[in-house]
Scaffold this active site. Sequence first.
Site, mmCIF file in Angstrom:
data_model
loop_
_atom_site.group_PDB
_atom_site.id
_atom_site.type_symbol
_atom_site.label_atom_id
_atom_site.label_comp_id
_atom_site.label_asym_id
_atom_site.label_seq_id
_atom_site.Cartn_x
_atom_site.Cartn_y
_atom_site.Cartn_z
ATOM 1 N N HIS B 133 -6.800 -45.914 42.710
ATOM 2 C CA HIS B 133 -8.124 -46.529 42.817
ATOM 3 C C HIS B 133 -8.188 -47.221 44.186
ATOM 4 C CE1 HIS B 133 -11.280 -49.521 41.908
ATOM 5 N NE2 HIS B 133 -11.584 -48.811 40.840
ATOM 6 N N ASP B 210 -0.343 -51.103 39.051
ATOM 7 C CA ASP B 210 -1.750 -51.359 38.757
ATOM 8 C C ASP B 210 -1.959 -51.017 37.281
ATOM 9 O OD1 ASP B 210 -4.446 -51.094 38.249
ATOM 10 O OD2 ASP B 210 -4.889 -49.924 40.049
ATOM 11 N N GLN B 213 -5.855 -49.624 33.961
ATOM 12 C CA GLN B 213 -6.109 -48.654 32.887
ATOM 13 C C GLN B 213 -4.950 -48.601 31.900
ATOM 14 O OE1 GLN B 213 -8.963 -47.166 32.562
ATOM 15 N NE2 GLN B 213 -9.822 -47.676 34.559
ATOM 16 N N LYS B 236 -11.586 -54.654 30.873
ATOM 17 C CA LYS B 236 -11.322 -53.308 30.369
ATOM 18 C C LYS B 236 -10.553 -53.357 29.048
ATOM 19 C CE LYS B 236 -10.948 -51.285 35.011
ATOM 20 N NZ LYS B 236 -12.231 -50.663 35.315
ATOM 21 N N CYS B 375 -14.374 -44.520 42.674
ATOM 22 C CA CYS B 375 -13.494 -45.394 43.454
ATOM 23 C C CYS B 375 -12.174 -44.733 43.811
ATOM 24 C CB CYS B 375 -13.227 -46.716 42.738
ATOM 25 S SG CYS B 375 -14.698 -47.691 42.542
#
Lengths: 135, 417
Positions: B133, B210, B213, B236, B375
Site C-alpha cells: 500500500h 503492515d 489488513q 478496519k 493505493c
Amino acid sequence: MVDDQFYREYILDHYKNPRNFGRLEKPDVSHEELNPLCGDVIGMDFKLAEGRIEDVRFHGRGCAISQASASLLTERLKGMPLEEARKISKEEVLEELGIQISPARIKCALLSLKVVKVGAYGLAEEEFEEDEDDS
Amino acid sequence: MSTSSSSALNAGLAAPPLDVERIRRDFPFLATGVAYLDSANTSQRPLPVLAAMDAYHTQFNANVHRGAYKASEQATERYEATRETVRRFLNARSRREIIYTRGTTEGINLVAHSWARPSLRPGDLMVLTIMEHHSNLVPWQLVAEATGARIEYVDIDEGGELRQDQFRALLEQEPKLVAFAQVSNNLGTINPYREMTAAAKAAGAVVLIDGAQGAPHLGVDVQATGCDFYAFSGHKICGPTGAGILYGRRELLEAMPPFMAGGDMIKTVTTSGTTFAPLPEKFEAGTQAIAQVIGLGTAIDYVSEIGLAAIHEHEQQLTEYALEAMSEIDGLRLFGPPAQRRAGVVPFDLAGVHPHDVATILDRHGVAVRAGHNCAQPLMRRLDVPAVARASFYLYTTRAEVDRLLVALRDAQRIFA
C-alpha cells in the site's frame, strides 16, 4: 437488472466507438493529464491553423465517462476558433454529457477539458483544480 | 462446493461456524440494505463500539492523565484499558510497547521518522515489496531521499504471491530494514510473514509488518513472530476511524527520539531543554482520540469474543464461493492466490468495462465495492492494469450479498455488451 439512466446509449456509443481517437503526426500542441484518483490518462494532439483548431485527436484509457466526454469534446473542438475553445466551461461539458454525474465521477468527466485548458492554454493545474472546487 | 476449510492457518482449530444473522443485528449500517463489500477499505462498526464511545461522551467526557476529578479518572481508566486489550491481542510483552496512533499510516511514519532517518546511512538497503500500500511505500521513499539509503522491491509471481527466492537473495545483501504487508490489501495474499520475519531477523534487519489488513482477519502474535514493529488501524477491525496502534519492541522504542512534540510526552520542560516522558507517552503528544481509543478497545474485545479463527474461516468459505462463481463469468479476470492463501479480498477486472464503471453499476444495484488503483500504483503497473475493482468480505458478509454482486456483474456486462 437496473434500468440505466446513467449509461445511456450515446455514452456507450462514444465509449465503444470513440471519435477522433488516435494520434496526429507532428501536432502543434500535445498534452496529457492524469486522474490521480484512478490512474486514468487522457492525452490530446492539436493541429492549429489561422487561429483555429484544424484537427484534434485524443488517446489514453479510462472509464466510459472520461472516454465519452473526451470523444464528445473533440467533436466540438474540431474547426473551432481558439478564442471560443478557451471559453468552454465545465458546466457546458457536463451538460453535453447529459447525465447526472456524482461528485466521485466529476473528475472523470472533466479530465479531457483539463487537457485542453492546461495543455493548449498553459493554465496552471492548480488554477483548473481551484476552479473545479468552485463550480 | 466443499464446506470444509482447507486453510493451513486454521488446521486443527475447527472453529464453529459464525452465527452471521445474529452478528448482522449488531451492525446498524447493514439495515440500510446495502451489500457492503468494501470492508478492506473500512469496516462497519457494531453497537457495542458505538455505545462505548457514546458512554464516554455522555457520562465521563474529560481529558485523560491530568484531571483530579472523577470523570477524568474514569476516562483515563477506560482509555488505558485499551492498551491492555491490545497488548493481549498482539501478545506483546508490555503495555509500554503499545503506542496509540491515528492509524497504520501514522504508525509507519513514526517508525520512518524516529527510527529509520537517524539510523540509516547512504547505501543502506531497505527491502519492500511490489504489493505494498502507498502508506508502506512513500514514507520509505522519503527516508531514502533524506538518508541516501536505497530501496529494493520483492516482486510477485503470476499467482500474486511474493517471490520468496528473490526475497532470500535480497536478504543476502544484509538490508537494514524489511517492511511488508501481512496481508495484501489488493490481492488478499496472506504473506508467509512468520517465515519472512525469521529470515529477515537472521539477516540482521529491523522488521516492520503492515498489519492493516492482517490484524482484522488473522491477528498476530508479535513475540512468536519476532517482528520489531507492527502497525494497524482501528477502523478496519470494527473500530472507529482516528485510532490505530503501533507495536514496537521496547529496546528500539526506548532508543528512538520522539515523533511529535508537545503536551503529554514530556517529563520536565525548561527554557533550556526538555526531558521526555517514558514509554508509551513519549510517542503520544497532545490530546489523543480518547473516544476512538476506547472504541478500538471495545472493537477488539468484540472481534476476539467471536474469534478470529471463526471469522477467517467464514471469510475463506465466502472467498472460495465467490472465486468459483466469478470464474464462470466470461471475460472476468481474477487476481490473487487460491482462497486458502488469501484473506476475504477478491480483486477482478471485467473485460470491456472500466473498474469505475463496474463500481458505478454495482452501486446502482446497492452493492458497494472499491474501484481504482486502491493505493497501490506500483502493483497496478506490475499487473499491467490501470485499476481494478475489489470486493472484500468480513464477519457480517453473507452469501446472499455475494450473489447480489454476481447479478450486478452480469448486468454490467449486459449494459456494456
